[in-house]
Design a protein around this motif. Structure first.
Motif, PDB file in Angstrom:
ATOM      1  N   ARG A  43       0.831  -1.209   0.000  1.00  0.00           N
ATOM      2  CA  ARG A  43       0.000   0.000   0.000  1.00  0.00           C
ATOM      3  C   ARG A  43       0.867   1.262   0.000  1.00  0.00           C
ATOM      4  NH1 ARG A  43      -4.859   2.131   1.028  1.00  0.00           N
ATOM      5  NH2 ARG A  43      -4.984   4.009   2.321  1.00  0.00           N
ATOM      6  N   GLN A  44       1.912   1.274   0.799  1.00  0.00           N
ATOM      7  CA  GLN A  44       2.783   2.431   0.856  1.00  0.00           C
ATOM      8  C   GLN A  44       3.454   2.692  -0.490  1.00  0.00           C
ATOM      9  OE1 GLN A  44       2.994   4.603   3.241  1.00  0.00           O
ATOM     10  NE2 GLN A  44       4.508   5.862   2.156  1.00  0.00           N
ATOM     11  N   ALA A  45       3.829   1.605  -1.168  1.00  0.00           N
ATOM     12  CA  ALA A  45       4.449   1.751  -2.484  1.00  0.00           C
ATOM     13  C   ALA A  45       3.468   2.378  -3.486  1.00  0.00           C
ATOM     14  CB  ALA A  45       4.938   0.408  -2.996  1.00  0.00           C
ATOM     15  N   SER A  46       2.194   1.986  -3.391  1.00  0.00           N
ATOM     16  CA  SER A  46       1.186   2.549  -4.291  1.00  0.00           C
ATOM     17  C   SER A  46       0.983   4.035  -4.024  1.00  0.00           C
ATOM     18  CB  SER A  46      -0.149   1.806  -4.120  1.00  0.00           C
ATOM     19  OG  SER A  46      -0.011   0.445  -4.477  1.00  0.00           O
ATOM     20  N   ILE A  47       0.991   4.423  -2.748  1.00  0.00           N
ATOM     21  CA  ILE A  47       0.832   5.830  -2.387  1.00  0.00           C
ATOM     22  C   ILE A  47       2.004   6.646  -2.912  1.00  0.00           C
ATOM     23  CG2 ILE A  47       0.770   7.445  -0.456  1.00  0.00           C
ATOM     24  CD1 ILE A  47      -0.760   5.335   1.114  1.00  0.00           C
ATOM     25  N   GLU A  48       3.220   6.120  -2.722  1.00  0.00           N
ATOM     26  CA  GLU A  48       4.398   6.840  -3.186  1.00  0.00           C
ATOM     27  C   GLU A  48       4.419   6.954  -4.708  1.00  0.00           C
ATOM     28  OE1 GLU A  48       7.705   4.776  -1.556  1.00  0.00           O
ATOM     29  OE2 GLU A  48       7.412   5.578   0.479  1.00  0.00           O
ATOM     30  N   LEU A  49       3.956   5.898  -5.397  1.00  0.00           N
ATOM     31  CA  LEU A  49       3.905   5.939  -6.857  1.00  0.00           C
ATOM     32  C   LEU A  49       2.909   6.992  -7.328  1.00  0.00           C
ATOM     33  CD1 LEU A  49       4.797   4.763  -9.568  1.00  0.00           C
ATOM     34  CD2 LEU A  49       2.984   3.052  -9.355  1.00  0.00           C
ATOM     35  N   ALA A  50       1.748   7.064  -6.673  1.00  0.00           N
ATOM     36  CA  ALA A  50       0.744   8.054  -7.036  1.00  0.00           C
ATOM     37  C   ALA A  50       1.269   9.466  -6.787  1.00  0.00           C
ATOM     38  CB  ALA A  50      -0.545   7.818  -6.251  1.00  0.00           C
ATOM     39  N   GLU A  51       1.967   9.668  -5.687  1.00  0.00           N
ATOM     40  CA  GLU A  51       2.536  10.980  -5.384  1.00  0.00           C
ATOM     41  C   GLU A  51       3.598  11.369  -6.405  1.00  0.00           C
ATOM     42  OE1 GLU A  51       3.957  10.681  -1.419  1.00  0.00           O
ATOM     43  OE2 GLU A  51       1.983  11.006  -0.499  1.00  0.00           O
ATOM     44  N   LEU A  52       4.430  10.390  -6.789  1.00  0.00           N
ATOM     45  CA  LEU A  52       5.458  10.653  -7.795  1.00  0.00           C
ATOM     46  C   LEU A  52       4.826  11.027  -9.132  1.00  0.00           C
ATOM     47  CD1 LEU A  52       8.450  10.629  -8.616  1.00  0.00           C
ATOM     48  CD2 LEU A  52       8.206   8.188  -9.111  1.00  0.00           C
ATOM     49  N   HIS A  53       3.773  10.301  -9.495  1.00  0.00           N
ATOM     50  CA  HIS A  53       3.071  10.576 -10.753  1.00  0.00           C
ATOM     51  C   HIS A  53       2.486  11.985 -10.740  1.00  0.00           C
ATOM     52  CE1 HIS A  53       0.791   9.702 -14.387  1.00  0.00           C
ATOM     53  NE2 HIS A  53      -0.290  10.181 -13.797  1.00  0.00           N
ATOM     54  N   ALA A  54       1.823  12.362  -9.638  1.00  0.00           N
ATOM     55  CA  ALA A  54       1.230  13.694  -9.541  1.00  0.00           C
ATOM     56  C   ALA A  54       2.300  14.774  -9.569  1.00  0.00           C
ATOM     57  CB  ALA A  54       0.398  13.797  -8.261  1.00  0.00           C
ATOM     58  N   ARG A  55       3.434  14.522  -8.895  1.00  0.00           N
ATOM     59  CA  ARG A  55       4.513  15.505  -8.868  1.00  0.00           C
ATOM     60  C   ARG A  55       5.100  15.681 -10.265  1.00  0.00           C
ATOM     61  NH1 ARG A  55       8.463  13.606  -4.843  1.00  0.00           N
ATOM     62  NH2 ARG A  55       6.675  13.933  -3.472  1.00  0.00           N
ATOM     63  N   PHE A  56       5.222  14.590 -11.004  1.00  0.00           N
ATOM     64  CA  PHE A  56       5.744  14.668 -12.370  1.00  0.00           C
ATOM     65  C   PHE A  56       4.800  15.466 -13.256  1.00  0.00           C
ATOM     66  CE2 PHE A  56       5.702  12.832 -16.694  1.00  0.00           C
ATOM     67  CZ  PHE A  56       6.953  13.242 -17.104  1.00  0.00           C
ATOM     68  N   GLU A  57       3.486  15.227 -13.128  1.00  0.00           N
ATOM     69  CA  GLU A  57       2.520  15.969 -13.931  1.00  0.00           C
ATOM     70  C   GLU A  57       2.599  17.465 -13.628  1.00  0.00           C
ATOM     71  OE1 GLU A  57      -1.211  14.032 -13.082  1.00  0.00           O
ATOM     72  OE2 GLU A  57      -1.151  13.036 -15.021  1.00  0.00           O
ATOM     73  N   ARG A  58       2.686  17.807 -12.345  1.00  0.00           N
ATOM     74  CA  ARG A  58       2.750  19.221 -11.980  1.00  0.00           C
ATOM     75  C   ARG A  58       4.021  19.871 -12.507  1.00  0.00           C
ATOM     76  NH1 ARG A  58       0.559  17.197  -7.071  1.00  0.00           N
ATOM     77  NH2 ARG A  58       2.647  17.105  -6.152  1.00  0.00           N
ATOM     78  N   SER A  59       5.093  19.091 -12.618  1.00  0.00           N
ATOM     79  CA  SER A  59       6.347  19.652 -13.119  1.00  0.00           C
ATOM     80  C   SER A  59       6.250  20.045 -14.583  1.00  0.00           C
ATOM     81  CB  SER A  59       7.495  18.643 -12.927  1.00  0.00           C
ATOM     82  OG  SER A  59       7.388  17.566 -13.853  1.00  0.00           O
ATOM     83  N   LEU A  60       5.250  19.520 -15.297  1.00  0.00           N
ATOM     84  CA  LEU A  60       5.076  19.853 -16.706  1.00  0.00           C
ATOM     85  C   LEU A  60       4.347  21.183 -16.902  1.00  0.00           C
ATOM     86  CD1 LEU A  60       4.122  16.342 -18.155  1.00  0.00           C
ATOM     87  CD2 LEU A  60       6.339  17.477 -18.238  1.00  0.00           C
ATOM     88  N   LEU A  61       3.766  21.717 -15.823  1.00  0.00           N
ATOM     89  CA  LEU A  61       3.137  23.039 -15.911  1.00  0.00           C
ATOM     90  C   LEU A  61       4.218  24.109 -15.853  1.00  0.00           C
ATOM     91  CD1 LEU A  61       0.057  22.490 -13.580  1.00  0.00           C
ATOM     92  CD2 LEU A  61       0.061  22.626 -16.080  1.00  0.00           C
ATOM     93  N   PRO A  62       3.996  25.250 -16.483  1.00  0.00           N
ATOM     94  CA  PRO A  62       5.051  26.263 -16.570  1.00  0.00           C
ATOM     95  C   PRO A  62       5.276  26.987 -15.249  1.00  0.00           C
ATOM     96  CG  PRO A  62       3.032  27.116 -17.519  1.00  0.00           C
ATOM     97  CD  PRO A  62       2.787  25.663 -17.216  1.00  0.00           C
TER      98      PRO A  62
END
Length: 212
Positions: free
Chosen positions: A1-20
């Motif tokens: 479960r912790q791995a899934s949470i960290e993966l989701a957080e990483l995914h969201a952080r990566f998406e936000r990094s694509l915003l200017p």
């Protein structure tokens, strides 16, 4: 479960990094942005935007909307924004920017029927004029601006080859507001569960109550 949470957080952080990341050093202008994707599963959608202060003090602006939803639309939108930054810093004219974005759209889209609407714009260094060219995108709303030369709306990116996008010029008052938006703003429901779309009317009414 912790791995899934960290993966989701990483995914969201990566998406936000694509915003200017927008920062203006010069005076006489300010920029405010609001972004909310239509797909609740993603923090980044097919809409994209950007703003750059150019070496001569003028402001380059971009807003666009990739047809479709999901990761493919988000990836194409992010790619077009990055391409626009490179083209804008290369001091291309506005029609040249749209031509460059069209070439990127055609080359990078994963579906030959995918198209993109976009506006590229520039505010002069003395903040007295807005020039923009539109590729099938909803026109900006303005306060404290007077039309000087109204061009037609050109076709969306990825639809027609060997096309041209007419230029529109707006004279800006000392205090002026320019609102760029995507059609997701006006195509939303007028009320939860309602069949009617909100349309542009309520946005224009709200803007009319605001000082430039």
């Amino acid at each position: 479960r912790q791995a899934s949470i960290e993966l989701a957080e990483l995914h969201a952080r990566f998406e936000r990094s694509l915003l200017p990341s927008i920062a203006l050093d010069g005076g006489g202008a300010g920029v405010a942005t609001f972004y909310r994707p239509g797909d609740g599963r993603l923090s980044l959608g097919g809409d994209f935007y950007d703003c750059l202060e150019l070496p001569d003090g003028s402001l380059a602006l971009l807003i666009g909307d990739v047809a479709g939803h999901g990761p493919a639309a988000a990836a194409l939108g992010a790619g077009l924004r990055n391409a626009w930054r490179a083209l804008a810093l290369g001091d291309l004219p506005l029609h040249g920017l749209l031509g460059g974005l069209q070439a990127v759209c055609v080359r990078e889209r994963n579906d030959p029927y995918t198209f993109v609407t976009a506006i590229v714009a520039q505010v002069s260094s003395d903040r007295t004029e807005l020039r923009f060219a539109s590729a099938g995108h909803p026109p900006p709303l303005t306060l404290g601006a007077t039309a000087v030369d109204r061009g037609d709306n050109g076709p969306p990116l990825g639809v027609a080859q060997d096309t041209a996008w007419p230029l529109t010029r707006l004279a800006l008052d000392d205090a002026a507001t320019v609102l760029l938006y995507t059609d997701g703003l006006v195509e939303g429901r007028a009320a939860p569960g309602a069949a009617e779309r909100m349309g542009i009317g309520p946005i224009e009414e709200l803007l009319a109550q605001t000082a430039p």
